[in-house]
Design an enzyme around this catalytic site. Sequence first.
Site, short mmCIF file in Angstrom:
data_model
loop_
_atom_site.label_atom_id
_atom_site.label_comp_id
_atom_site.label_asym_id
_atom_site.label_seq_id
_atom_site.Cartn_x
_atom_site.Cartn_y
_atom_site.Cartn_z
N LYS A 186 0.82 -1.20 0.00
CA LYS A 186 0.00 0.00 0.00
C LYS A 186 0.87 1.27 0.00
O LYS A 186 2.07 1.21 0.25
CB LYS A 186 -0.93 0.00 1.21
CG LYS A 186 -1.93 -1.19 1.20
CD LYS A 186 -2.77 -1.26 -0.07
CE LYS A 186 -4.05 -2.05 0.06
NZ LYS A 186 -3.94 -3.49 -0.19
C1 LIG Z 1 -5.31 -4.35 0.53
C2 LIG Z 1 -6.76 -4.21 0.56
C3 LIG Z 1 -7.52 -4.70 1.63
C4 LIG Z 1 -7.00 -5.59 2.70
O1 LIG Z 1 -5.89 -5.18 3.34
P1 LIG Z 1 -4.90 -6.21 4.06
O2 LIG Z 1 -4.15 -5.29 4.96
O3 LIG Z 1 -4.03 -6.83 3.01
O4 LIG Z 1 -5.71 -7.18 4.80
C5 LIG Z 1 -8.89 -4.43 1.64
N1 LIG Z 1 -9.46 -3.74 0.66
C6 LIG Z 1 -8.76 -3.29 -0.41
C7 LIG Z 1 -9.47 -2.51 -1.46
C8 LIG Z 1 -7.39 -3.53 -0.50
O5 LIG Z 1 -6.74 -3.10 -1.56
#
Ligand SMILES: *Cc1c(COP(=O)(O)O)cnc(C)c1O
Length: 397
Positions: A186
């Site tokens: 992210k």
């Molecule tokens: C990455 C992501 C998640 C989940 O996040 P994690 O930290 O990997 O559990 C949820 N929603 C979206 C749109 C994402 O891109």
Amino acid sequence: MPGFELFSDLERKEVHDVLDNGVLMRYGFDGMRNGHWKAKALESELSKTFQSKHVQLVSSGTAAVSVALASVGIGAGDEIIMPTFTFVASFEAIMMLGAIPVLVDIDDTLTLDPKAVEAAITPKTKGVMVVQMCGSMGDMDALKSVCDKHNLIFVEDACQAIGGSYKGQPLGSIADLGCFSFDFVKTITCGEGGAVVTNNKDYYINSNHYSDHGHDHIGNDRGAETHPFLGYNFRISELHAAVGLAQVRRLPEFIAIQKKNYSIIRDALSQISEVTFRRVPEGGEESYAFLNFFLPDAESGLKVAEAFKTNGIDVCWNYYHNNWHYIRKWDHLKELKSLFPISKEVKEGLQYLKTKTFEQSDHFIARNISCLIKLSWTEEEVKLRAEKMVKVIMEHI
Ligand SMILES: *Cc1c(COP(=O)(O)O)cnc(C)c1O
């Protein structure tokens, strides 16, 4: 998008602070920590960044969605409306609570179509979750007014749009509750981590307790704390929070780089009259974590995506043909392949997926190409990439 591309001494220093005193847990151990409270410091930094009164850090973005829904009392048999185009985490988090994900069409924003949302409301509907996919957002005013009209909880998954905004408000801070992920890929990362943000004190207190076994966090003796209700463990560690603390302070720098790289590629692609771009609702500003564009038809969408691959243009996807983000390839959901028995309500509630088709979503996703915008590219590399992309597209439409 990934903040890990630019790890620096700033991240290392924060992690060393934690290791120097050895308290890896975010709660308790007051005497040992020499004043280091990384999770607390990160929550207060996020509260400023996302202009939200309350922030509860958790262990992942998926946990953030579950905790957010639990904190408003959503559970067994409740229906939550969500988009067909998202990450698998969206339905996972809903189903973990025994609730039912109701998938509805997206529109040219690549997020929830407000008309499709309204059409999907039943007496069981408790909430609507917009997923701000690929750096941009849904029609927030329209979605909010549907929620207000039908008295539904509005949840915003802003995991992929950290740093974007709508009418001056940070994405993630607009709905009743916002969810963020700080996983490894992210825009800002903790390694693993997530957050629930809200201006509602009750939701915050519920999130705070629920994510730590129901502990009430009163006083400074964990053993003496009471449990007003059942909880779970979705805690973040101090080590993870330390990385995030350095990263969130660098968010403006990351967004500026993304914007610069995005703009170079977008300007280049704009010369091609057959290429159109995803709609950003009026008053919205993307986070520039991705550039999304449409080709004239599904066939050219697939051809261009494949040609990008063979020509070495990486981190671009056509999600219609990809297992990650689109309903079409989620057979494990459609067939309810679960390790353990699933409740009758959820089983029945998901029957519709066996037959339902999503032509409107197909129309947008099959023609769409979504390109990640990296932070580590040099200007030279971005320009070269943009030129190559134009050439490949021209050859395949
Ligand atoms: C990455 C992501 C998640 C989940 O996040 P994690 O930290 O990997 O559990 C949820 N929603 C979206 C749109 C994402 O891109």
